[in-house]
Design an enzyme around this catalytic site. Sequence first.
Site, PDB file in Angstrom:
ATOM      1  N   GLY A 233       1.100 -35.168  37.524  1.00  0.00           N
ATOM      2  CA  GLY A 233       1.037 -34.491  36.233  1.00  0.00           C
ATOM      3  C   GLY A 233       1.452 -35.296  35.019  1.00  0.00           C
ATOM      4  O   GLY A 233       1.487 -34.763  33.919  1.00  0.00           O
ATOM      5  N   TYR A 317     -11.984 -27.496  28.884  1.00  0.00           N
ATOM      6  CA  TYR A 317     -10.673 -27.263  28.250  1.00  0.00           C
ATOM      7  C   TYR A 317     -10.686 -27.486  26.740  1.00  0.00           C
ATOM      8  O   TYR A 317      -9.630 -27.468  26.113  1.00  0.00           O
ATOM      9  CB  TYR A 317      -9.611 -28.228  28.806  1.00  0.00           C
ATOM     10  CG  TYR A 317      -9.543 -28.382  30.297  1.00  0.00           C
ATOM     11  CD1 TYR A 317      -9.277 -27.296  31.120  1.00  0.00           C
ATOM     12  CD2 TYR A 317      -9.693 -29.635  30.888  1.00  0.00           C
ATOM     13  CE1 TYR A 317      -9.183 -27.461  32.493  1.00  0.00           C
ATOM     14  CE2 TYR A 317      -9.593 -29.808  32.262  1.00  0.00           C
ATOM     15  CZ  TYR A 317      -9.338 -28.717  33.051  1.00  0.00           C
ATOM     16  OH  TYR A 317      -9.237 -28.887  34.394  1.00  0.00           O
ATOM     17  N   CYS A 344     -28.191 -27.127  29.184  1.00  0.00           N
ATOM     18  CA  CYS A 344     -28.510 -25.917  28.424  1.00  0.00           C
ATOM     19  C   CYS A 344     -27.323 -24.961  28.366  1.00  0.00           C
ATOM     20  O   CYS A 344     -27.399 -23.812  28.834  1.00  0.00           O
ATOM     21  CB  CYS A 344     -29.727 -25.226  29.024  1.00  0.00           C
ATOM     22  SG  CYS A 344     -31.169 -26.279  28.996  1.00  0.00           S
ATOM     23  N   GLU A 345     -26.232 -25.464  27.878  1.00  0.00           N
ATOM     24  CA  GLU A 345     -25.020 -24.683  27.638  1.00  0.00           C
ATOM     25  C   GLU A 345     -24.477 -25.210  26.328  1.00  0.00           C
ATOM     26  O   GLU A 345     -24.317 -26.426  26.177  1.00  0.00           O
ATOM     27  CB  GLU A 345     -23.971 -24.948  28.738  1.00  0.00           C
ATOM     28  CG  GLU A 345     -24.240 -24.303  30.069  1.00  0.00           C
ATOM     29  CD  GLU A 345     -23.942 -22.820  30.085  1.00  0.00           C
ATOM     30  OE1 GLU A 345     -23.156 -22.352  29.246  1.00  0.00           O
ATOM     31  OE2 GLU A 345     -24.529 -22.129  30.938  1.00  0.00           O
TER      32      GLU A 345
HETATM   33  C1  PLP Z   1      -4.082 -32.199  40.829  1.00  0.00           C
HETATM   34  C2  PLP Z   1      -2.863 -32.435  41.590  1.00  0.00           C
HETATM   35  C3  PLP Z   1      -2.118 -33.595  41.392  1.00  0.00           C
HETATM   36  C4  PLP Z   1      -2.467 -34.626  40.358  1.00  0.00           C
HETATM   37  O1  PLP Z   1      -2.413 -34.126  39.075  1.00  0.00           O
HETATM   38  P1  PLP Z   1      -2.568 -35.123  37.847  1.00  0.00           P
HETATM   39  O2  PLP Z   1      -2.435 -34.236  36.651  1.00  0.00           O
HETATM   40  O3  PLP Z   1      -3.924 -35.718  37.970  1.00  0.00           O
HETATM   41  O4  PLP Z   1      -1.494 -36.124  37.951  1.00  0.00           O
HETATM   42  C5  PLP Z   1      -1.014 -33.801  42.173  1.00  0.00           C
HETATM   43  N1  PLP Z   1      -0.639 -32.901  43.111  1.00  0.00           N
HETATM   44  C6  PLP Z   1      -1.321 -31.764  43.324  1.00  0.00           C
HETATM   45  C7  PLP Z   1      -0.861 -30.837  44.376  1.00  0.00           C
HETATM   46  C8  PLP Z   1      -2.452 -31.496  42.569  1.00  0.00           C
HETATM   47  O5  PLP Z   1      -3.127 -30.367  42.783  1.00  0.00           O
END
Ligand code: PLP
Length: 423
Positions: A233, A317, A344-345
């Site tokens: 993340g 998003y 076509c969106e």
């Molecule tokens: C998607 C996901 C990640 C990676 O997320 P990023 O935002 O790309 O770093 C890591 N662990 C799990 C369980 C995920 O679903």
Amino acid sequence: MNKDSDLPFTKKQIEEIIEKYPTPFHIYDERGIRENARKLYKAFSWCKGFKEYFAVKACPNPYLMEILKEEGCGTDCSSLPELMLSEKVGITGENIMFTSNDTPAGECKKAKELGAIINLDDITHIPFLEKYAGIPDLICFRYNPGPLRQTKAGNVIGNPESAKYGLTRPQLFEAYKIMRQKGVKRFGIHTMIASNELDADAFVETARMLFELAVEISREAGIEFEFVNLGGGIGIPYKPEQKEVDLNFVSEGVRREYEEKIVKNGLVPLKIFMENGRMMTGPFGYLISRAIHEKHIYKEYIGLDACMANLMRPALYGAYHHITVLGKENMPLTNKYDVVGSLCENNDKFAIDRMLPKIGMGDIVAIHNAGGHGYAMGFNYNGKLRSAELLLRQSGKVKLIRRAETPLDYFATFNFSGSKYKF
Ligand SMILES: *Cc1c(COP(=O)(O)O)cnc(C)c1O
């Protein structure tokens, strides 16, 4: 940072590449991927056994997985094909973290066969795993802190309380006790709260939360933890004014918490894992496309030969992806465009009201930060075909690592047996 002037390739190089591989295509910068992975490992070098499990879903290409493997990464998988890809590039055993939810039985089985670290998403998955795959020696559970943690707008996972993932706090204590009774000896704990998070403090906060929990659970359930997985993340600066997450700041913050919670409570050695996807490949991938139409109606439009099948984030998003018009990096931003694809969106727009230099027909654009959740999210809606993927080697050579789809790929799953429809 000037996004327009720090591209890993020149316009001339791209023009030469296009002679062989027509637009649109994704191109990944090997050097950037390697240097970034090294930066992450260096930041956490104080923590013995630190490991990044690359979240395959961000960019599931074995060539990139292999590069990351060489840099010491494992993989984070959540589907059968992702497990198979890992196996193919020689990432097996505990170099795989299997973090799935709503998991089909066959995937539990494959993960167990590969010896992957199985990270269960729910307490009811214990009997499910036992029935379909058997109980492994090492088990991990995914924690969902619910109302105890809030995440910010822009996070694609949503607030923990309304997210479908993980176990509640009381369930977690129970789950580890059950597993201990079933003879499991090795344990890990995991959470994944945010995606595309740019606030470095959030990761330190997550570490503090998991370290505290590890201390409490190990006492109450009478178990020892081998690792804590802080999830992935880590966000990337999509917008020019955003800054990248300072990994050293994150690492130092995590280290303070580690000393405070883990070392003082005698839980060492406890390894720290992460499972980033986006930050490992995202900034090092570009979608290269050509302007093929201009249209002047109520707004000014530039039509590209790529569409949302190649990069869905803007449509999905409203995400910002920086666009560089190659060769016009230093020209004034005089024109306000909607930069669109052919699907076509009406949400098939890479940019809305974007100030750009005047774009001519045939101009080549590089759409930035397309290396994570870019190609991977592509789809075939509207008969749109996915583009090729190229790898820009450190040597400057270019390798085709996935060819573009053709109509025959699109038709390949029809059942033509005994029919007149065969192509
Ligand atoms: C998607 C996901 C990640 C990676 O997320 P990023 O935002 O790309 O770093 C890591 N662990 C799990 C369980 C995920 O679903």
